[in-house]
Design a protein around this motif. Structure first.
Motif, PDB file in Angstrom:
ATOM      1  N   GLN A   1       0.836  -1.014   0.030  1.00 26.30           N
ATOM      2  CA  GLN A   1      -0.048   0.066  -0.007  1.00 26.30           C
ATOM      3  C   GLN A   1       1.096   1.347  -0.127  1.00 26.30           C
ATOM      4  O   GLN A   1       0.576   2.316  -0.637  1.00 26.30           O
ATOM      5  N   VAL A   2       1.824   1.355   0.747  1.00 28.42           N
ATOM      6  CA  VAL A   2       2.812   2.434   0.613  1.00 28.42           C
ATOM      7  C   VAL A   2       3.482   2.702  -0.591  1.00 28.42           C
ATOM      8  O   VAL A   2       3.522   4.054  -0.992  1.00 28.42           O
ATOM      9  N   LEU A   3       3.696   1.564  -1.253  1.00 28.75           N
ATOM     10  CA  LEU A   3       4.384   1.745  -2.670  1.00 28.75           C
ATOM     11  C   LEU A   3       3.149   2.315  -3.527  1.00 28.75           C
ATOM     12  O   LEU A   3       3.390   3.050  -4.583  1.00 28.75           O
ATOM     13  N   LYS A   4       1.890   1.878  -3.364  1.00 31.12           N
ATOM     14  CA  LYS A   4       0.893   2.556  -4.521  1.00 31.12           C
ATOM     15  C   LYS A   4       0.510   3.835  -4.023  1.00 31.12           C
ATOM     16  O   LYS A   4       0.168   4.525  -4.881  1.00 31.12           O
TER      17      LYS A   4
ATOM     18  N   HIS B   1       2.405   5.655  -3.413  1.00 33.45           N
ATOM     19  CA  HIS B   1       3.713   6.605  -3.767  1.00 33.45           C
ATOM     20  C   HIS B   1       3.616   7.316  -4.919  1.00 33.45           C
ATOM     21  O   HIS B   1       4.208   6.666  -5.969  1.00 33.45           O
TER      22      HIS B   1
END
Lengths: 251, 251
Positions: free
Chosen positions: A75-78, A80
DNA sequence: CGAAATCGTTCTCTAATAGAGAACATCGTT
DNA sequence: AACGATGTTCTCTATTAGAGAACGATTTCG
Protein backbone atom coordinates in the motif's frame (compact mmCIF):
# COMPACT_ATOMS: atom_id res chain seq x y z
CA UNK A 1 3.55 14.19 25.05
CA UNK A 2 3.45 10.61 26.19
CA UNK A 3 3.60 7.68 23.82
CA UNK A 4 1.69 4.45 24.14
CA UNK A 5 4.29 2.17 25.62
CA UNK A 6 2.90 -1.12 24.40
CA UNK A 7 2.46 0.22 20.89
CA UNK A 8 5.97 1.56 20.86
CA UNK A 9 7.33 -1.74 22.08
CA UNK A 10 5.36 -3.67 19.48
CA UNK A 11 6.80 -1.47 16.75
CA UNK A 12 10.27 -2.04 18.10
CA UNK A 13 9.53 -5.75 18.13
CA UNK A 14 8.47 -5.78 14.50
CA UNK A 15 11.45 -3.72 13.41
CA UNK A 16 13.75 -6.07 15.25
CA UNK A 17 13.02 -8.63 12.54
CA UNK A 18 14.67 -6.26 10.05
CA UNK A 19 18.02 -6.49 11.75
CA UNK A 20 17.81 -10.13 12.69
CA UNK A 21 19.58 -12.66 10.49
CA UNK A 22 16.98 -15.35 11.13
CA UNK A 23 13.46 -14.97 9.94
CA UNK A 24 11.95 -16.65 12.97
CA UNK A 25 12.45 -15.35 16.49
CA UNK A 26 11.49 -16.75 19.87
CA UNK A 27 9.88 -15.11 22.87
CA UNK A 28 12.95 -15.46 25.07
CA UNK A 29 15.26 -14.07 22.43
CA UNK A 30 13.03 -11.08 21.79
CA UNK A 31 12.54 -10.38 25.46
CA UNK A 32 16.28 -10.25 25.94
CA UNK A 33 16.95 -8.05 22.92
CA UNK A 34 14.14 -5.65 23.72
CA UNK A 35 14.75 -5.80 27.49
CA UNK A 36 11.16 -6.64 28.24
CA UNK A 37 9.73 -9.47 30.27
CA UNK A 38 8.88 -12.69 28.51
CA UNK A 39 5.28 -12.31 29.59
CA UNK A 40 5.03 -8.87 28.02
CA UNK A 41 6.63 -10.01 24.76
CA UNK A 42 4.35 -13.00 24.60
CA UNK A 43 1.31 -10.82 25.03
CA UNK A 44 2.52 -8.47 22.30
CA UNK A 45 3.12 -11.36 19.92
CA UNK A 46 -0.29 -12.82 20.62
CA UNK A 47 -1.94 -9.49 19.89
CA UNK A 48 0.06 -8.92 16.72
CA UNK A 49 -0.74 -12.45 15.61
CA UNK A 50 -4.45 -11.88 16.04
CA UNK A 51 -4.15 -9.01 13.58
CA UNK A 52 -2.00 -10.89 11.06
CA UNK A 53 1.15 -8.85 11.66
CA UNK A 54 2.91 -11.85 13.15
CA UNK A 55 2.53 -15.60 12.66
CA UNK A 56 3.75 -18.49 14.72
CA UNK A 57 5.43 -21.56 13.31
CA UNK A 58 3.59 -24.43 14.99
CA UNK A 59 6.62 -26.70 14.65
CA UNK A 60 9.26 -24.43 16.16
CA UNK A 61 6.91 -22.30 18.27
CA UNK A 62 8.83 -19.32 17.00
CA UNK A 63 7.36 -16.23 15.40
CA UNK A 64 7.77 -14.56 12.02
CA UNK A 65 6.41 -11.54 10.17
CA UNK A 66 2.89 -11.97 8.77
CA UNK A 67 1.41 -11.24 5.38
CA UNK A 68 -0.53 -8.25 6.63
CA UNK A 69 2.76 -6.37 6.67
CA UNK A 70 3.20 -7.29 3.03
CA UNK A 71 -0.22 -5.82 2.31
CA UNK A 72 0.66 -2.62 4.13
CA UNK A 73 4.07 -2.33 2.50
CA UNK A 74 2.47 -2.72 -0.88
CA UNK A 75 0.00 0.00 0.00
CA UNK A 76 2.90 2.34 0.76
CA UNK A 77 4.21 1.74 -2.74
CA UNK A 78 0.79 2.30 -4.27
CA UNK A 79 0.43 5.59 -2.43
CA UNK A 80 3.78 6.73 -3.69
CA UNK A 81 2.91 8.93 -6.66
CA UNK A 82 6.46 10.11 -7.17
CA UNK A 83 7.50 6.71 -8.51
CA UNK A 84 4.79 6.72 -11.14
CA UNK A 85 5.63 10.24 -12.12
CA UNK A 86 9.35 9.70 -12.31
CA UNK A 87 9.32 6.29 -13.96
CA UNK A 88 9.47 7.48 -17.59
CA UNK A 89 12.48 9.63 -16.78
CA UNK A 90 14.23 6.72 -15.12
CA UNK A 91 13.62 4.71 -18.25
CA UNK A 92 15.09 7.44 -20.38
CA UNK A 93 18.21 7.52 -18.25
CA UNK A 94 18.42 3.76 -18.34
CA UNK A 95 18.33 3.76 -22.11
CA UNK A 96 20.98 6.43 -22.33
CA UNK A 97 23.41 4.86 -19.87
CA UNK A 98 22.45 1.20 -19.64
CA UNK A 99 23.46 1.30 -15.99
CA UNK A 100 21.42 0.89 -12.82
CA UNK A 101 19.10 3.87 -12.30
CA UNK A 102 17.58 4.46 -8.89
CA UNK A 103 15.04 6.67 -7.21
CA UNK A 104 16.05 7.42 -3.65
CA UNK A 105 13.92 9.14 -1.01
CA UNK A 106 14.54 10.56 2.43
CA UNK A 107 12.64 9.34 5.47
CA UNK A 108 13.52 11.23 8.62
CA UNK A 109 17.18 10.48 9.28
CA UNK A 110 17.52 7.76 6.66
CA UNK A 111 17.33 7.21 2.96
CA UNK A 112 16.01 4.28 0.96
CA UNK A 113 15.68 3.26 -2.66
CA UNK A 114 12.04 3.06 -3.69
CA UNK A 115 12.41 2.40 -7.39
CA UNK A 116 15.05 1.26 -9.85
CA UNK A 117 15.72 0.08 -13.34
CA UNK A 118 18.37 -2.60 -13.65
CA UNK A 119 21.25 -2.45 -16.05
CA UNK A 120 21.24 -4.90 -18.94
CA UNK A 121 24.94 -5.60 -18.75
CA UNK A 122 25.77 -9.15 -17.66
CA UNK A 123 27.98 -7.66 -14.97
CA UNK A 124 25.94 -5.09 -13.16
CA UNK A 125 25.53 -3.54 -9.78
CA UNK A 126 22.48 -4.23 -7.67
CA UNK A 127 20.97 -2.32 -4.75
CA UNK A 128 18.83 -3.46 -1.86
CA UNK A 129 15.43 -1.92 -2.36
CA UNK A 130 13.31 -0.61 0.51
CA UNK A 131 16.07 -0.84 3.09
CA UNK A 132 17.15 2.13 5.18
CA UNK A 133 20.67 3.45 5.18
CA UNK A 134 22.26 6.61 6.59
CA UNK A 135 21.91 9.86 4.69
CA UNK A 136 25.69 10.14 4.35
CA UNK A 137 26.25 6.63 3.00
CA UNK A 138 25.66 6.76 -0.77
CA UNK A 139 25.77 9.35 -3.54
CA UNK A 140 22.01 9.20 -3.89
CA UNK A 141 21.53 9.85 -0.19
CA UNK A 142 24.26 12.47 0.18
CA UNK A 143 22.81 14.60 -2.56
CA UNK A 144 19.61 14.75 -0.53
CA UNK A 145 21.51 15.19 2.72
CA UNK A 146 23.32 18.18 1.27
CA UNK A 147 20.02 20.04 0.99
CA UNK A 148 18.83 19.29 4.53
CA UNK A 149 18.72 21.74 7.41
CA UNK A 150 22.06 22.33 9.00
CA UNK A 151 20.55 21.29 12.33
CA UNK A 152 19.69 17.84 10.97
CA UNK A 153 23.13 17.52 9.43
CA UNK A 154 24.92 18.41 12.64
CA UNK A 155 22.59 16.24 14.64
CA UNK A 156 23.21 13.20 12.49
CA UNK A 157 26.94 13.69 12.23
CA UNK A 158 27.17 13.82 16.02
CA UNK A 159 26.34 10.14 16.09
CA UNK A 160 28.68 7.35 15.17
CA UNK A 161 29.38 7.27 11.46
CA UNK A 162 28.70 3.89 9.91
CA UNK A 163 31.33 2.93 7.34
CA UNK A 164 30.82 0.33 4.66
CA UNK A 165 34.20 0.15 2.97
CA UNK A 166 37.70 1.33 3.89
CA UNK A 167 37.02 4.31 1.65
CA UNK A 168 33.79 5.43 3.33
CA UNK A 169 33.70 8.83 4.97
CA UNK A 170 34.34 8.53 8.65
CA UNK A 171 35.12 12.09 9.65
CA UNK A 172 32.07 14.33 10.27
CA UNK A 173 33.92 17.42 9.07
CA UNK A 174 34.93 15.73 5.84
CA UNK A 175 31.31 14.83 5.19
CA UNK A 176 30.15 18.32 5.99
CA UNK A 177 32.53 19.98 3.58
CA UNK A 178 31.59 17.46 0.92
CA UNK A 179 27.94 18.35 1.42
CA UNK A 180 28.75 21.98 0.71
CA UNK A 181 30.54 20.97 -2.46
CA UNK A 182 27.56 18.89 -3.54
CA UNK A 183 25.15 21.72 -2.99
CA UNK A 184 27.33 24.05 -5.02
CA UNK A 185 27.95 21.84 -8.01
CA UNK A 186 24.41 20.43 -8.05
CA UNK A 187 25.31 16.76 -8.17
CA UNK A 188 27.40 14.15 -6.41
CA UNK A 189 29.78 11.60 -7.81
CA UNK A 190 31.69 9.15 -5.66
CA UNK A 191 33.40 5.79 -5.85
CA UNK A 192 34.03 2.98 -3.38
CA UNK A 193 32.03 4.63 -0.62
CA UNK A 194 29.35 2.04 -0.22
CA UNK A 195 30.87 -0.74 -2.36
CA UNK A 196 34.41 -1.03 -3.59
CA UNK A 197 34.67 -0.73 -7.37
CA UNK A 198 31.31 0.95 -7.67
CA UNK A 199 30.69 4.55 -8.71
CA UNK A 200 27.49 6.50 -8.22
CA UNK A 201 26.39 9.76 -9.78
CA UNK A 202 23.37 11.43 -8.21
CA UNK A 203 21.36 14.62 -8.59
CA UNK A 204 18.53 16.03 -6.48
CA UNK A 205 14.84 16.46 -7.27
CA UNK A 206 13.36 19.77 -6.15
CA UNK A 207 9.65 20.01 -5.42
CA UNK A 208 7.42 23.07 -5.77
CA UNK A 209 8.56 24.37 -2.38
CA UNK A 210 12.19 24.11 -3.37
CA UNK A 211 12.68 21.22 -0.98
CA UNK A 212 14.75 18.17 -1.81
CA UNK A 213 13.38 14.88 -0.54
CA UNK A 214 14.36 12.59 -3.38
CA UNK A 215 17.20 11.98 -5.80
CA UNK A 216 18.03 10.03 -8.89
CA UNK A 217 21.29 8.21 -9.41
CA UNK A 218 23.22 6.22 -11.95
CA UNK A 219 25.26 3.45 -10.38
CA UNK A 220 27.65 1.01 -11.96
CA UNK A 221 31.12 -0.54 -11.99
CA UNK A 222 33.73 2.21 -11.86
CA UNK A 223 35.56 0.94 -14.93
CA UNK A 224 32.48 1.50 -17.04
CA UNK A 225 31.31 4.66 -15.27
CA UNK A 226 34.46 6.73 -14.97
CA UNK A 227 35.34 6.97 -18.68
CA UNK A 228 31.86 8.33 -19.35
CA UNK A 229 31.52 10.51 -16.32
CA UNK A 230 31.13 13.87 -18.08
CA UNK A 231 28.44 12.48 -20.33
CA UNK A 232 26.58 10.79 -17.47
CA UNK A 233 26.72 13.85 -15.24
CA UNK A 234 25.29 15.91 -18.07
CA UNK A 235 22.49 13.44 -18.64
CA UNK A 236 21.44 13.12 -15.03
CA UNK A 237 21.46 16.87 -14.49
CA UNK A 238 19.40 17.41 -17.60
CA UNK A 239 16.81 14.83 -16.58
CA UNK A 240 16.55 15.87 -12.92
CA UNK A 241 16.15 19.50 -13.92
CA UNK A 242 13.30 18.54 -16.20
CA UNK A 243 11.61 16.53 -13.44
CA UNK A 244 12.04 19.31 -10.92
CA UNK A 245 10.45 21.82 -13.22
CA UNK A 246 7.59 19.39 -13.88
CA UNK A 247 7.18 19.15 -10.10
CA UNK A 248 6.63 22.90 -10.05
CA UNK A 249 10.11 24.00 -9.09
CA UNK A 250 11.30 27.30 -10.47
CA UNK A 251 14.86 27.58 -9.36
CA UNK B 1 -5.93 -14.58 27.19
CA UNK B 2 -6.15 -10.84 27.08
CA UNK B 3 -4.79 -8.81 24.22
CA UNK B 4 -3.05 -5.47 24.47
CA UNK B 5 -5.85 -3.09 23.59
CA UNK B 6 -3.73 -0.22 22.36
CA UNK B 7 -1.65 -2.53 20.18
CA UNK B 8 -4.75 -4.12 18.74
CA UNK B 9 -6.25 -0.73 18.01
CA UNK B 10 -3.07 0.48 16.37
CA UNK B 11 -3.07 -2.56 14.12
CA UNK B 12 -6.68 -1.90 13.23
CA UNK B 13 -5.76 1.69 12.50
CA UNK B 14 -2.97 0.68 10.13
CA UNK B 15 -5.15 -1.87 8.36
CA UNK B 16 -7.83 0.72 7.93
CA UNK B 17 -5.60 2.39 5.35
CA UNK B 18 -5.94 -0.77 3.23
CA UNK B 19 -9.66 -0.33 2.79
CA UNK B 20 -9.64 3.42 2.55
CA UNK B 21 -9.81 5.00 -0.90
CA UNK B 22 -7.68 7.97 0.13
CA UNK B 23 -4.09 7.55 1.12
CA UNK B 24 -4.21 10.21 3.80
CA UNK B 25 -6.57 10.02 6.76
CA UNK B 26 -7.33 12.48 9.52
CA UNK B 27 -7.69 11.97 13.25
CA UNK B 28 -11.41 12.68 13.32
CA UNK B 29 -12.13 10.37 10.44
CA UNK B 30 -10.16 7.54 11.99
CA UNK B 31 -11.69 8.04 15.39
CA UNK B 32 -15.14 7.74 13.90
CA UNK B 33 -14.36 4.69 11.81
CA UNK B 34 -12.58 2.89 14.62
CA UNK B 35 -15.02 4.12 17.26
CA UNK B 36 -12.29 5.46 19.47
CA UNK B 37 -11.87 8.89 20.97
CA UNK B 38 -9.96 11.47 19.02
CA UNK B 39 -7.46 11.76 21.83
CA UNK B 40 -6.74 8.04 21.77
CA UNK B 41 -6.32 7.99 18.00
CA UNK B 42 -4.05 10.97 18.12
CA UNK B 43 -1.87 9.31 20.71
CA UNK B 44 -1.68 6.14 18.63
CA UNK B 45 -0.73 8.09 15.53
CA UNK B 46 1.96 10.00 17.40
CA UNK B 47 3.45 6.77 18.68
CA UNK B 48 3.33 5.07 15.29
CA UNK B 49 4.89 8.14 13.73
CA UNK B 50 7.79 8.07 16.15
CA UNK B 51 8.54 4.56 14.89
CA UNK B 52 8.17 5.39 11.20
CA UNK B 53 4.98 3.37 10.69
CA UNK B 54 3.00 6.52 10.07
CA UNK B 55 3.90 9.93 8.72
CA UNK B 56 2.05 13.20 8.85
CA UNK B 57 1.61 15.54 5.91
CA UNK B 58 2.56 18.94 7.32
CA UNK B 59 0.35 20.72 4.80
CA UNK B 60 -2.87 18.78 5.34
CA UNK B 61 -2.14 17.64 8.90
CA UNK B 62 -3.39 14.25 7.81
CA UNK B 63 -1.58 10.96 8.23
CA UNK B 64 -0.34 8.30 5.82
CA UNK B 65 1.51 4.99 5.97
CA UNK B 66 5.26 5.28 6.54
CA UNK B 67 8.21 3.69 4.79
CA UNK B 68 8.96 1.40 7.71
CA UNK B 69 5.97 -0.65 6.61
CA UNK B 70 7.55 -0.93 3.18
CA UNK B 71 10.70 -2.25 4.80
CA UNK B 72 8.74 -4.80 6.79
CA UNK B 73 6.64 -5.88 3.83
CA UNK B 74 9.77 -6.41 1.81
CA UNK B 75 11.19 -8.50 4.63
CA UNK B 76 8.13 -10.73 4.46
CA UNK B 77 8.85 -11.36 0.79
CA UNK B 78 12.50 -12.06 1.50
CA UNK B 79 11.59 -14.58 4.16
CA UNK B 80 9.28 -16.33 1.77
CA UNK B 81 11.32 -19.25 0.48
CA UNK B 82 8.45 -20.83 -1.40
CA UNK B 83 8.55 -18.10 -4.04
CA UNK B 84 12.22 -18.67 -4.75
CA UNK B 85 11.68 -22.39 -4.91
CA UNK B 86 8.65 -22.23 -7.14
CA UNK B 87 9.83 -19.48 -9.49
CA UNK B 88 11.45 -21.74 -12.11
CA UNK B 89 8.28 -23.77 -12.35
CA UNK B 90 6.20 -20.66 -12.81
CA UNK B 91 8.50 -19.65 -15.61
CA UNK B 92 8.09 -23.01 -17.25
CA UNK B 93 4.32 -22.69 -17.12
CA UNK B 94 4.53 -19.15 -18.43
CA UNK B 95 6.54 -20.30 -21.43
CA UNK B 96 4.15 -23.12 -22.15
CA UNK B 97 0.95 -21.08 -21.89
CA UNK B 98 1.97 -17.44 -22.32
CA UNK B 99 -0.77 -16.52 -19.87
CA UNK B 100 -0.61 -15.00 -16.41
CA UNK B 101 0.84 -17.47 -13.91
CA UNK B 102 0.33 -16.90 -10.19
CA UNK B 103 1.46 -18.29 -6.88
CA UNK B 104 -1.30 -17.99 -4.30
CA UNK B 105 -1.00 -18.66 -0.56
CA UNK B 106 -3.40 -19.01 2.31
CA UNK B 107 -3.23 -16.77 5.36
CA UNK B 108 -5.78 -17.68 7.99
CA UNK B 109 -9.20 -17.08 6.43
CA UNK B 110 -7.87 -15.32 3.34
CA UNK B 111 -5.75 -15.90 0.27
CA UNK B 112 -3.34 -13.60 -1.52
CA UNK B 113 -1.12 -13.72 -4.58
CA UNK B 114 2.53 -13.54 -3.59
CA UNK B 115 4.17 -14.08 -6.95
CA UNK B 116 3.27 -13.95 -10.63
CA UNK B 117 4.60 -13.92 -14.13
CA UNK B 118 2.74 -11.71 -16.55
CA UNK B 119 1.50 -12.80 -19.92
CA UNK B 120 3.21 -11.37 -22.97
CA UNK B 121 0.01 -10.93 -24.92
CA UNK B 122 -0.93 -7.30 -25.55
CA UNK B 123 -4.34 -8.06 -24.05
CA UNK B 124 -3.75 -9.79 -20.79
CA UNK B 125 -5.28 -10.21 -17.39
CA UNK B 126 -3.68 -8.68 -14.35
CA UNK B 127 -4.07 -9.49 -10.65
CA UNK B 128 -3.62 -7.35 -7.58
CA UNK B 129 -0.60 -8.68 -5.78
CA UNK B 130 -0.37 -8.89 -1.99
CA UNK B 131 -4.03 -8.13 -1.41
CA UNK B 132 -6.28 -10.37 0.62
CA UNK B 133 -9.42 -11.93 -0.78
CA UNK B 134 -11.78 -14.62 0.48
CA UNK B 135 -10.81 -18.27 0.13
CA UNK B 136 -13.88 -18.95 -2.00
CA UNK B 137 -13.35 -16.06 -4.44
CA UNK B 138 -10.94 -17.29 -7.12
CA UNK B 139 -9.84 -20.58 -8.63
CA UNK B 140 -6.43 -20.24 -7.02
CA UNK B 141 -7.98 -19.69 -3.61
CA UNK B 142 -10.74 -22.30 -3.91
CA UNK B 143 -8.29 -25.04 -4.75
CA UNK B 144 -6.61 -24.29 -1.41
CA UNK B 145 -9.92 -23.88 0.35
CA UNK B 146 -11.01 -27.32 -0.86
CA UNK B 147 -8.21 -28.89 1.19
CA UNK B 148 -8.93 -26.99 4.42
CA UNK B 149 -10.54 -28.44 7.52
CA UNK B 150 -14.27 -28.79 7.26
CA UNK B 151 -14.58 -26.68 10.40
CA UNK B 152 -12.84 -23.75 8.72
CA UNK B 153 -14.96 -24.19 5.62
CA UNK B 154 -18.22 -24.22 7.55
CA UNK B 155 -17.04 -21.35 9.69
CA UNK B 156 -16.23 -19.18 6.73
CA UNK B 157 -19.32 -20.02 4.75
CA UNK B 158 -21.46 -19.02 7.72
CA UNK B 159 -20.46 -15.44 7.10
CA UNK B 160 -21.73 -13.24 4.31
CA UNK B 161 -20.42 -14.35 0.93
CA UNK B 162 -18.73 -11.57 -0.97
CA UNK B 163 -19.56 -11.65 -4.65
CA UNK B 164 -17.53 -9.95 -7.35
CA UNK B 165 -19.54 -10.57 -10.49
CA UNK B 166 -23.11 -11.67 -11.20
CA UNK B 167 -21.65 -15.14 -11.74
CA UNK B 168 -19.84 -15.42 -8.40
CA UNK B 169 -20.92 -18.14 -6.04
CA UNK B 170 -23.32 -16.81 -3.50
CA UNK B 171 -24.83 -19.94 -2.03
CA UNK B 172 -22.76 -21.64 0.73
CA UNK B 173 -23.99 -25.08 -0.26
CA UNK B 174 -23.03 -24.54 -3.88
CA UNK B 175 -19.52 -23.59 -2.81
CA UNK B 176 -19.28 -26.57 -0.52
CA UNK B 177 -20.22 -29.07 -3.18
CA UNK B 178 -17.83 -27.41 -5.60
CA UNK B 179 -15.05 -27.80 -3.05
CA UNK B 180 -15.69 -31.53 -2.95
CA UNK B 181 -15.50 -31.68 -6.73
CA UNK B 182 -12.23 -29.78 -6.69
CA UNK B 183 -10.70 -32.11 -4.15
CA UNK B 184 -11.73 -35.12 -6.21
CA UNK B 185 -10.53 -33.95 -9.58
CA UNK B 186 -7.37 -32.33 -8.23
CA UNK B 187 -7.75 -28.98 -9.90
CA UNK B 188 -10.19 -26.12 -10.34
CA UNK B 189 -11.28 -24.33 -13.44
CA UNK B 190 -13.78 -21.52 -13.43
CA UNK B 191 -14.85 -18.52 -15.48
CA UNK B 192 -16.41 -15.15 -14.66
CA UNK B 193 -16.26 -15.72 -10.91
CA UNK B 194 -13.93 -12.91 -10.01
CA UNK B 195 -13.88 -11.06 -13.33
CA UNK B 196 -16.24 -11.45 -16.22
CA UNK B 197 -14.58 -12.89 -19.31
CA UNK B 198 -11.69 -14.30 -17.32
CA UNK B 199 -10.94 -17.97 -16.76
CA UNK B 200 -8.64 -19.43 -14.14
CA UNK B 201 -7.20 -22.90 -13.84
CA UNK B 202 -5.59 -23.77 -10.52
CA UNK B 203 -3.96 -26.76 -8.84
CA UNK B 204 -2.76 -27.22 -5.26
CA UNK B 205 0.76 -27.57 -3.89
CA UNK B 206 1.18 -30.25 -1.22
CA UNK B 207 3.93 -29.93 1.35
CA UNK B 208 5.74 -32.77 3.13
CA UNK B 209 2.90 -33.09 5.65
CA UNK B 210 0.33 -33.46 2.93
CA UNK B 211 -1.04 -30.00 3.72
CA UNK B 212 -2.11 -27.53 1.07
CA UNK B 213 -1.30 -23.92 1.80
CA UNK B 214 -0.46 -22.68 -1.67
CA UNK B 215 -1.60 -23.07 -5.25
CA UNK B 216 -0.55 -22.21 -8.75
CA UNK B 217 -2.90 -20.92 -11.37
CA UNK B 218 -3.08 -19.95 -15.02
CA UNK B 219 -5.36 -17.00 -15.65
CA UNK B 220 -6.38 -15.36 -18.87
CA UNK B 221 -9.18 -14.18 -21.14
CA UNK B 222 -11.72 -16.95 -21.56
CA UNK B 223 -11.60 -16.83 -25.34
CA UNK B 224 -7.92 -17.77 -25.30
CA UNK B 225 -8.12 -20.11 -22.32
CA UNK B 226 -11.15 -22.26 -23.08
CA UNK B 227 -10.04 -23.68 -26.45
CA UNK B 228 -6.86 -24.90 -24.80
CA UNK B 229 -8.29 -26.02 -21.51
CA UNK B 230 -7.35 -29.71 -21.73
CA UNK B 231 -3.78 -28.83 -22.57
CA UNK B 232 -3.53 -26.21 -19.82
CA UNK B 233 -5.06 -28.46 -17.18
CA UNK B 234 -2.58 -31.16 -18.11
CA UNK B 235 0.33 -28.76 -17.86
CA UNK B 236 -0.60 -27.27 -14.51
CA UNK B 237 -1.23 -30.67 -12.98
CA UNK B 238 2.08 -31.95 -14.26
CA UNK B 239 4.00 -28.99 -12.86
CA UNK B 240 2.26 -28.85 -9.48
CA UNK B 241 2.79 -32.58 -9.01
CA UNK B 242 6.46 -32.10 -9.64
CA UNK B 243 6.69 -29.23 -7.16
CA UNK B 244 4.78 -31.15 -4.51
CA UNK B 245 7.08 -34.12 -4.79
CA UNK B 246 10.08 -31.77 -4.59
CA UNK B 247 8.53 -30.35 -1.42
CA UNK B 248 8.61 -33.85 0.05
CA UNK B 249 5.06 -34.88 -0.63
CA UNK B 250 4.44 -38.55 -1.39
CA UNK B 251 0.82 -38.79 -2.21
C1' DC C 1 -17.41 39.27 6.28
C1' DG C 2 -18.48 36.94 10.33
C1' DA C 3 -20.72 32.75 12.36
C1' DA C 4 -20.55 28.02 12.63
C1' DA C 5 -18.68 23.83 11.80
C1' DT C 6 -14.65 21.03 11.57
C1' DC C 7 -10.17 20.18 12.07
C1' DG C 8 -5.86 18.56 14.91
C1' DT C 9 -4.11 18.97 19.40
C1' DT C 10 -3.96 19.09 24.45
C1' DC C 11 -5.76 18.36 28.82
C1' DT C 12 -7.81 15.87 32.89
C1' DC C 13 -9.21 11.86 35.22
C1' DT C 14 -10.19 7.10 36.47
C1' DA C 15 -11.19 2.57 35.04
C1' DA C 16 -8.48 -0.56 32.83
C1' DT C 17 -4.17 -2.66 31.85
C1' DA C 18 0.70 -3.04 30.77
C1' DG C 19 4.50 -5.28 32.10
C1' DA C 20 7.65 -7.46 35.88
C1' DG C 21 8.39 -11.60 37.89
C1' DA C 22 7.46 -16.04 39.38
C1' DA C 23 5.61 -20.51 38.36
C1' DC C 24 4.53 -24.04 35.03
C1' DA C 25 4.67 -27.28 31.09
C1' DT C 26 7.42 -29.11 27.47
C1' DC C 27 10.93 -29.67 25.06
C1' DG C 28 15.88 -31.35 23.59
C1' DT C 29 20.47 -32.17 25.58
C1' DT C 30 23.83 -33.96 28.41
C1' DA D 1 17.41 -38.71 35.08
C1' DA D 2 18.61 -34.07 35.70
C1' DC D 3 19.36 -30.06 33.56
C1' DG D 4 18.71 -26.00 30.88
C1' DA D 5 16.35 -24.06 27.46
C1' DT D 6 12.04 -22.99 25.58
C1' DG D 7 6.93 -21.04 25.24
C1' DT D 8 3.00 -20.21 28.16
C1' DT D 9 0.23 -18.76 32.09
C1' DC D 10 -0.45 -16.63 36.25
C1' DT D 11 -0.65 -12.77 39.84
C1' DC D 12 -0.29 -8.13 41.15
C1' DT D 13 0.33 -3.11 41.27
C1' DA D 14 2.29 0.94 39.28
C1' DT D 15 1.22 2.64 35.09
C1' DT D 16 -1.47 4.08 31.49
C1' DA D 17 -5.03 3.76 28.00
C1' DG D 18 -8.78 5.98 26.42
C1' DA D 19 -13.27 8.90 27.09
C1' DG D 20 -14.58 13.39 27.06
C1' DA D 21 -14.12 18.10 27.38
C1' DA D 22 -11.69 22.23 25.99
C1' DC D 23 -8.35 24.37 23.05
C1' DG D 24 -6.80 27.21 19.01
C1' DA D 25 -6.55 27.16 14.12
C1' DT D 26 -8.84 26.44 9.57
C1' DT D 27 -12.33 25.97 6.58
C1' DT D 28 -17.03 26.35 5.15
C1' DC D 29 -20.97 28.58 4.31
C1' DG D 30 -24.78 31.79 4.93
Amino acid sequence: MEHLSSVKNSCRLLKFFLQSPSKELGVSDLSRKLTLSKGAVHKMLATLESEGFIRQNPATKQYYLGYTLLELGNQVLKNHNLSDFVKPYLERLAQMSNELITLCVKDERDALYVDKIDSQYPIRFNVDMYRRFPLYATSAARVIFAHCNLSLIDDLLKEDIRTFTPYSFKDPEAIKSRLLEIKQQGYEMSSNMRNVGVTGIAAPLFDANGEVSASISIIGPSDRMLPLKEKLIGQIIEVTKEISSQLGYHG
